[in-house]
Design an enzyme around this catalytic site. Structure first.
Site, PDB file in Angstrom:
ATOM      1  N   ASP A  67       0.812  -1.218   0.000  1.00 21.42           N
ATOM      2  CA  ASP A  67       0.000   0.000   0.000  1.00 21.42           C
ATOM      3  C   ASP A  67       0.850   1.275   0.000  1.00 21.42           C
ATOM      4  O   ASP A  67       2.063   1.226   0.198  1.00 21.42           O
ATOM      5  CB  ASP A  67      -0.961  -0.003   1.199  1.00 21.42           C
ATOM      6  CG  ASP A  67      -0.301  -0.501   2.488  1.00 21.42           C
ATOM      7  OD1 ASP A  67       0.935  -0.496   2.564  1.00 21.42           O
ATOM      8  OD2 ASP A  67      -1.026  -0.897   3.413  1.00 21.42           O
ATOM      9  N   ASN A 136      -7.560  -2.603  14.213  1.00 26.84           N
ATOM     10  CA  ASN A 136      -8.951  -2.824  13.789  1.00 26.84           C
ATOM     11  C   ASN A 136      -9.089  -4.064  12.896  1.00 26.84           C
ATOM     12  O   ASN A 136     -10.139  -4.301  12.312  1.00 26.84           O
ATOM     13  CB  ASN A 136      -9.496  -1.583  13.066  1.00 26.84           C
ATOM     14  CG  ASN A 136      -8.736  -1.278  11.774  1.00 26.84           C
ATOM     15  OD1 ASN A 136      -7.793  -1.974  11.426  1.00 26.84           O
ATOM     16  ND2 ASN A 136      -9.158  -0.251  11.064  1.00 26.84           N
ATOM     17  N   HIS A 138      -7.321  -4.649  10.097  1.00 28.84           N
ATOM     18  CA  HIS A 138      -7.044  -4.471   8.662  1.00 28.84           C
ATOM     19  C   HIS A 138      -5.755  -5.182   8.260  1.00 28.84           C
ATOM     20  O   HIS A 138      -4.866  -5.395   9.084  1.00 28.84           O
ATOM     21  CB  HIS A 138      -7.039  -2.982   8.260  1.00 28.84           C
ATOM     22  CG  HIS A 138      -5.849  -2.179   8.686  1.00 28.84           C
ATOM     23  ND1 HIS A 138      -5.874  -0.813   8.841  1.00 28.84           N
ATOM     24  CD2 HIS A 138      -4.567  -2.534   8.977  1.00 28.84           C
ATOM     25  CE1 HIS A 138      -4.681  -0.379   9.190  1.00 28.84           C
ATOM     26  NE2 HIS A 138      -3.875  -1.396   9.295  1.00 28.84           N
ATOM     27  N   GLU A 143      -9.821  -1.925   5.050  1.00 29.25           N
ATOM     28  CA  GLU A 143     -10.423  -1.529   6.317  1.00 29.25           C
ATOM     29  C   GLU A 143     -11.715  -2.308   6.589  1.00 29.25           C
ATOM     30  O   GLU A 143     -12.417  -2.708   5.645  1.00 29.25           O
ATOM     31  CB  GLU A 143     -10.746  -0.026   6.283  1.00 29.25           C
ATOM     32  CG  GLU A 143      -9.531   0.867   6.069  1.00 29.25           C
ATOM     33  CD  GLU A 143      -8.680   1.039   7.320  1.00 29.25           C
ATOM     34  OE1 GLU A 143      -8.540   0.074   8.115  1.00 29.25           O
ATOM     35  OE2 GLU A 143      -8.117   2.123   7.501  1.00 29.25           O
TER      36      GLU A 143
HETATM   37  C1  F6R Z   1       1.483  -1.402   6.180  1.00 28.66           C
HETATM   38  C2  F6R Z   1       0.207  -2.065   6.242  1.00 28.66           C
HETATM   39  C3  F6R Z   1      -0.599  -2.104   7.488  1.00 28.66           C
HETATM   40  C4  F6R Z   1       0.214  -2.429   8.739  1.00 28.66           C
HETATM   41  C5  F6R Z   1      -0.670  -2.419   9.989  1.00 28.66           C
HETATM   42  C6  F6R Z   1       0.134  -2.653  11.243  1.00 28.66           C
HETATM   43  O1  F6R Z   1       2.035  -1.477   4.879  1.00 28.66           O
HETATM   44  O2  F6R Z   1      -0.226  -2.555   5.253  1.00 28.66           O
HETATM   45  O3  F6R Z   1      -1.634  -3.052   7.340  1.00 28.66           O
HETATM   46  O4  F6R Z   1       0.818  -3.675   8.592  1.00 28.66           O
HETATM   47  O5  F6R Z   1      -1.334  -1.203  10.093  1.00 28.66           O
HETATM   48  O6  F6R Z   1       0.985  -1.576  11.439  1.00 28.66           O
HETATM   49  P1  F6R Z   1       2.111  -1.615  12.560  1.00 28.66           P
HETATM   50  O7  F6R Z   1       3.073  -2.652  12.150  1.00 28.66           O
HETATM   51  O8  F6R Z   1       2.724  -0.228  12.529  1.00 28.66           O
HETATM   52  O9  F6R Z   1       1.430  -1.923  13.843  1.00 28.66           O
END
Ligand code: F6R
Length: 253
Positions: A67, A136, A138, A143
């Site tokens: 992403d 959450n 995701h 989302e």
């Molecule tokens: C990042 C991504 C997100 C993160 C998720 C966890 O490229 O796709 O899904 O993996 O938000 O983020 P952290 O590792 O910062 O807790």
């Protein structure tokens, strides 16, 4: 889902890096899917170490990131482009032309999504996808919602995600409200997936991911439909007693 409860963040990162390295050694022309965020940071450091000390060769590897924030240029310090180069790409022998990250500043973001998806298809899909999980539930920026998109798309970030990710920005207003993300089908078509989760705030989503229930409100729960997922998880949020408790049901925790 193969579940590996683990004692430390360091051990989680080393294990993930070892699996990635094994993949590259077995298939040098491999296609890797990468995530950003706090979770995989140390895994990238470990991979850089393996490149420097053990000559792990990235020259034939192709990568696709999950992403990117919409509206951020690759040079923006909070863009995922910047993150990937600063934390990983600039330290290993990967070829520039083999790196793919959605362009957050694309003139036509919808076309960018179509092109990105096509590139992944053209190369035959992702061999090994690295995932973190949002509090959450995701994955990528898919989302929680009553509907999920299958392919790479533009998404409105949830308030939860905007608040959580504001820790990297000066204030809430600076956090982009939209992003480009691989869709759930893009992710699910990966041949193998590593999901990493570290820290108390990941307990709730992780328990839902292994609950046996699948809901679009917890996008990561769809991973239960995939036949080759390794979950590397903080032992504190996933004690092994859970694995063996036949009456375990996450809502009771
Ligand atoms: C990042 C991504 C997100 C993160 C998720 C966890 O490229 O796709 O899904 O993996 O938000 O983020 P952290 O590792 O910062 O807790």
């Amino acid at each position: 889902m193969e579940i590996k409860p683990i004692n430390s963040y360091d051990a989680m990162s080393k294990l993930a890096a070892k699996i990635v390295a094994g993949q590259i050694i077995n298939k040098p022309k491999t296609v890797l899917g990468f995530a950003t965020g706090s979770t995989p940071l140390s895994m990238y450091r470990e991979l850089v170490k393996l490149y420097k000390k053990s000559k792990l060769d990235f020259s034939k590897v192709t990568t696709f990131n999950l992403d990117e924030y919409l509206g951020l240029s690759p040079e923006h310090p909070q863009s995922y482009h910047y993150y990937m180069y600063e934390n990983f790409f600039k330290y290993v022998n990967i070829r520039e032309e083999n790196i793919h990250i959605p362009k957050g500043n694309a003139e036509d973001p919808v076309q960018e999504c179509l092109d990105y998806e096509k590139e992944i298809e053209k190369i035959g899909g992702i061999d090994l996808q690295i995932l973190g999980i949002g509090i959450n539930g995701h994955v990528g920026f898919n989302e929680p919602d009553i509907n999920l998109e299958a392919k790479t798309h533009v998404i409105q970030l949830s308030d939860d995600t905007i608040t959580t990710n504001s820790r990297f920005f000066k204030n809430l207003d600076e956090v982009p409200k939209k992003a480009i993300t691989m869709g759930m089908a893009t992710i699910m078509r990966s041949k193998k997936i590593i999901l990493m989760a570290w820290g108390a705030e990941k307990k709730k989503p992780i328990l839902k991911v292994i609950s046996g229930h699948i809901a679009t409100e917890v996008p990561a729960s769809l991973l239960q439909l995939h036949n080759d997922v390794i979950l590397i998880v903080d032992k504190k949020i996933y004690p092994s007693s859970i694995v063996t408790d036949p009456l375990f049901y996450p809502d009771k925790i």
